[in-house]
Design an enzyme around this catalytic site. Sequence first.
Site, PDB file in Angstrom:
ATOM      1  N   ASP A 179       2.286  28.153  17.359  1.00 55.38           N
ATOM      2  CA  ASP A 179       2.107  29.601  17.488  1.00 55.38           C
ATOM      3  C   ASP A 179       3.365  30.324  17.033  1.00 55.38           C
ATOM      4  O   ASP A 179       4.424  30.190  17.654  1.00 55.38           O
ATOM      5  CB  ASP A 179       1.796  29.952  18.941  1.00 55.38           C
ATOM      6  CG  ASP A 179       1.492  31.433  19.141  1.00 55.38           C
ATOM      7  OD1 ASP A 179       1.250  32.133  18.131  1.00 55.38           O
ATOM      8  OD2 ASP A 179       1.476  31.884  20.298  1.00 55.38           O
ATOM      9  N   ASP A 196       1.008  36.181  11.477  1.00 52.08           N
ATOM     10  CA  ASP A 196       0.733  35.496  12.738  1.00 52.08           C
ATOM     11  C   ASP A 196      -0.223  34.328  12.532  1.00 52.08           C
ATOM     12  O   ASP A 196      -1.326  34.506  12.008  1.00 52.08           O
ATOM     13  CB  ASP A 196       0.142  36.486  13.749  1.00 52.08           C
ATOM     14  CG  ASP A 196      -0.016  35.886  15.131  1.00 52.08           C
ATOM     15  OD1 ASP A 196       0.871  35.107  15.544  1.00 52.08           O
ATOM     16  OD2 ASP A 196      -1.020  36.176  15.805  1.00 52.08           O
TER      17      ASP A 196
END
Length: 502
Positions: A185, A382
């Site tokens: 992440d 992201d």
Amino acid sequence: MEFSCALDLITESRYISFEGCKPTTSQKLLHCLGTKDLSAMAVAMKLLFLLVCSYHSLLAHARHGPNYRVLATGSPSPDAACTELKAVLPSSGGGAVVPLHHRHGPCSPLPSKEMPSLDEMLRRDQLRAGYIQRMLSAGTNGTRDRAQQSEATVPTSLGSSLDTLEYVITVGIGSPAATQTMLIDTGSDVSWVQCEPCPECSSQVDALFDPSSSSTYSPFTCDSAACTQLGPEGNGCSSSQQCQYIVHYADRSSTTGTYTSDTLTLGSYTISSFQFGCSHAASGHDDKTDGLMGLGGGPQSLVSQMAGTFGTAFSYCLPPTPASTGFLTLGASSGGADFVTTPMIRNDQIPTYYQVALEAIVVDGTQLDVPPSVFSGGSVMDSGTVITWLPPTAYSALSSAFRAGMAQYPPAQGRGAFDTCFDFSGLSGGGGVPSVPPVSLVFAGGAVVNLDVDGIMLGNCLAFTATKDDNSGSIIGNVQQRTFEVLYDVGQSTVGFRAGAC
């Protein structure tokens, strides 16, 4: 012409799909390509093109011209075969490279291969995107997100939504190394795994990490620099001499336990004193993974910790489908002729996020008529957000242009955040596949990223949606990043894109 050269010429076609070709037939035709008779070669190439393209695909190609791309619809079944990494090797400067898999695909080490429904995926994605946009707004205003902070009943370091994360890597932790399968992440800094004892942990694919079995396990004390670095909202040291970390995520999942260090095995490298959370309680975390590897820009992230070993650059390639394999690289090259690069934007108030300046969008060769001010909020790259979120003015222009380019397909009812969807049911009976206009993202510095066809649509819908208003920053989701090696060079303050990397 050599056989390999002929094959390369054909496979580089941007709008011809080779899925479903019969190997024996293809081999015979490629043999024809090896002849020095140019007329025979031309005939062989025409035959090969006819074989690999369905009748409907050829009609679509003729109707729309060479810019349109063939879209493969559907997703792999749980028992689909895994396609091992067959990409061009990453531009690593001798750093660590580990395979990266979609957690629901056949390559995944996780036992559950069931994909969430599209509606559920979009619901989760909206939570994550909303949180990132609030953080961007709070960082711009120099304030914290009070609304989110007030929801916490304990000191907390808020994180983006966990359940949108789709890609996993396998590492070793401890001495001897215990295998751990972890989500990656870029929107998180604190890494963690579930540890013994853990009465409130969910089931996972590997055995819980047992600190007592590692000779190099070393928990931090409350007065250590590492614990202090977590900040008052990220540790709960009031009742313990050992540093206790706490992370709450936007989807209301959480993890808490001891902040510690141990040996990390990453590919062929063994790194000492890796800092991570040893979770003794995790809620809302039921995806069978063992934990999370934070790749954000904050000081606790893997990237920041490993800067002395691998340098300040890392990269990844997210595969085109769940049935294929990508990679994660630490110590990636600072770029090269194969990369297009754009400046990286950092905000000291929100150091986790890597931002870039999206300046324009091009559909089928025509730039959308969107005022530059619409993109002034910046864009977060992201890995955990699934689709790309754009300011409403930009999204409306994109949707209109894309609908015009897909006019031959009937519109379909929208789903969740998607409102630009199409009915491809008329193609299924005849074995046809839809074709879509190309979409390019233009970033500051002249970097033009021509999205892979798998990065334009999700199912039968355009894989973009709108944020709440034009003051909201954009988020470049993982669908649009597929097949690119995305390079984050913190030292050089650039983000790079290398097409066709996996």
